[in-house]
Design a protein around this motif. Structure first.
Motif, PDB file in Angstrom:
ATOM      1  N   LYS A 218       0.825  -1.207   0.000  1.00 53.28           N
ATOM      2  CA  LYS A 218       0.000   0.000   0.000  1.00 53.28           C
ATOM      3  C   LYS A 218       0.862   1.262   0.000  1.00 53.28           C
ATOM      4  O   LYS A 218       0.513   2.264  -0.627  1.00 53.28           O
ATOM      5  N   ILE A 221       2.054   1.703  -3.529  1.00 57.03           N
ATOM      6  CA  ILE A 221       0.970   2.199  -4.387  1.00 57.03           C
ATOM      7  C   ILE A 221       0.712   3.676  -4.117  1.00 57.03           C
ATOM      8  O   ILE A 221       0.443   4.451  -5.035  1.00 57.03           O
ATOM      9  N   GLN A 222       0.822   4.082  -2.857  1.00 53.81           N
ATOM     10  CA  GLN A 222       0.676   5.498  -2.521  1.00 53.81           C
ATOM     11  C   GLN A 222       1.700   6.334  -3.290  1.00 53.81           C
ATOM     12  O   GLN A 222       1.372   7.369  -3.879  1.00 53.81           O
ATOM     13  N   LYS A 225       0.875   6.416  -7.072  1.00 55.16           N
ATOM     14  CA  LYS A 225      -0.213   7.337  -7.419  1.00 55.16           C
ATOM     15  C   LYS A 225       0.309   8.766  -7.566  1.00 55.16           C
ATOM     16  O   LYS A 225      -0.132   9.511  -8.443  1.00 55.16           O
ATOM     17  N   PHE A 254      -2.231  -2.888  -8.017  1.00 56.20           N
ATOM     18  CA  PHE A 254      -2.879  -1.583  -8.092  1.00 56.20           C
ATOM     19  C   PHE A 254      -4.385  -1.752  -8.305  1.00 56.20           C
ATOM     20  O   PHE A 254      -5.202  -1.110  -7.628  1.00 56.20           O
ATOM     21  N   LYS A 255      -4.762  -2.633  -9.215  1.00 59.50           N
ATOM     22  CA  LYS A 255      -6.187  -2.832  -9.473  1.00 59.50           C
ATOM     23  C   LYS A 255      -6.876  -3.499  -8.285  1.00 59.50           C
ATOM     24  O   LYS A 255      -8.036  -3.198  -7.982  1.00 59.50           O
ATOM     25  N   TYR A 257      -6.219  -3.047  -5.099  1.00 59.10           N
ATOM     26  CA  TYR A 257      -6.449  -2.083  -4.022  1.00 59.10           C
ATOM     27  C   TYR A 257      -7.245  -0.859  -4.461  1.00 59.10           C
ATOM     28  O   TYR A 257      -7.987  -0.277  -3.663  1.00 59.10           O
ATOM     29  N   GLU A 258      -7.097  -0.446  -5.713  1.00 58.43           N
ATOM     30  CA  GLU A 258      -7.732   0.789  -6.167  1.00 58.43           C
ATOM     31  C   GLU A 258      -8.976   0.551  -7.017  1.00 58.43           C
ATOM     32  O   GLU A 258      -9.754   1.471  -7.246  1.00 58.43           O
ATOM     33  N   PHE A 265      -6.238   5.224 -13.701  1.00 57.09           N
ATOM     34  CA  PHE A 265      -6.055   6.213 -12.626  1.00 57.09           C
ATOM     35  C   PHE A 265      -5.398   7.475 -13.164  1.00 57.09           C
ATOM     36  O   PHE A 265      -5.803   8.578 -12.830  1.00 57.09           O
TER      37      PHE A 265
END
Length: 269
Positions: A218, A221-222, A225, A254-255, A257-258, A265
């Protein structure tokens, strides 16, 4: 010092969270409530000491102690001397119960507060908003009330973790935050935090509601982004820069979690 703010409630009663009343008393009166108070209360002490009687227990309330009291819960409290500086905040609203529960406030609780400077600052802003603007002041105070609850949650979450536990967890989290772009193993995290794998997983689950390796994903991924929205780097470059093994694995996580792909995105305007 003594004040008690009772805002004139109008349409702000339709808000999910609003302030019913708040106040501060230099020496709190002896309060006896055999049927409790109609709304939940958050109280915190900054000077002096008092005693809380609740559920058959006699509980000392020294300085830098907070109390959460649910609505209609019988209780009694009184000062032990000439000074017992108490602040109180009474929230309400159709979402108040869920919001308080989210912050771990559903049952009566006593908390030790390490410091209250920011809490007092937000408390003062609520008071000033109500006193300065009789029309929109309570709307502003309701906004500050969210800030107050978040700060209260930050302080009381820390107080629920022992010093050694908090130190071990924060060492692991700091290591992840500073090294997420590199490969991190559980052995690495255990080495910096000086605890076992099993105990470290327990700390993450109890305090962050996640597993260590999931927290790493996470955090990556943060960072991804931020690069997706703030740079022209390719998906492959971003995957490599944020510590993922490859772009396909990056896109998969990514997919997960988001709910969308990195490309989708990036195209959100």
């Amino acid at each position: 010092m003594f004040f008690c703010d009772y805002p004139i409630l109008r349409t702000e009663k339709e808000l999910p969270l609003f302030l019913v009343n708040m106040g501060q008393q230099h020496c709190q009166d002896h309060i006896i409530r055999p049927e409790g108070y109609p709304c939940p209360q958050i109280l915190f002490c900054t000077k002096g000491s008092g005693t809380l009687l609740m559920d058959g227990d006699v509980i000392p309330i020294p300085p830098f102690t907070a109390i959460y009291m649910p609505a209609h819960h019988p209780h009694e409290y009184y000062p032990d001397g000439d000074v017992w500086d108490i602040h109180w905040v009474v929230p309400s609203g159709y979402a108040a119960e869920d919001i308080l529960k989210h912050f771990g406030l559903s049952e009566p609780k006593i908390f030790e507060l390490k410091e209250v400077k920011m809490l007092e600052h937000i408390f003062r802003k609520m008071h000033e908003a109500i006193r300065a603007d009789s029309v929109f002041g309570n709307y502003r105070a309701s906004g500050y009330l969210y800030d107050f609850l978040i700060e209260f949650y930050r302080l009381t979450s820390s107080s629920g973790v022992s010093g050694a536990t908090n130190s071990a967890l924060m060492k692991a989290v700091d290591h992840i935050n500073f090294n997420f772009a590199s490969q991190i193993t559980m052995d690495d995290l255990c080495a910096v935090s000086s605890v076992s794998k099993q105990y470290l997983c327990l700390l993450f689950r109890q305090n962050l509601e996640t597993r260590p390796m999931e927290y790493i994903a996470k955090r990556r991924i943060q960072a991804a982004k931020e690069l997706l929205t703030g740079s022209d780097k390719t998906i492959e470059e971003i995957a490599e820069e944020t510590g993922f093994c490859g772009s396909s694995y990056f896109c998969k996580l990514f997919k997960r979690y988001e709910g969308i792909t990195p490309s989708q995105f990036r195209n959100i305007k």
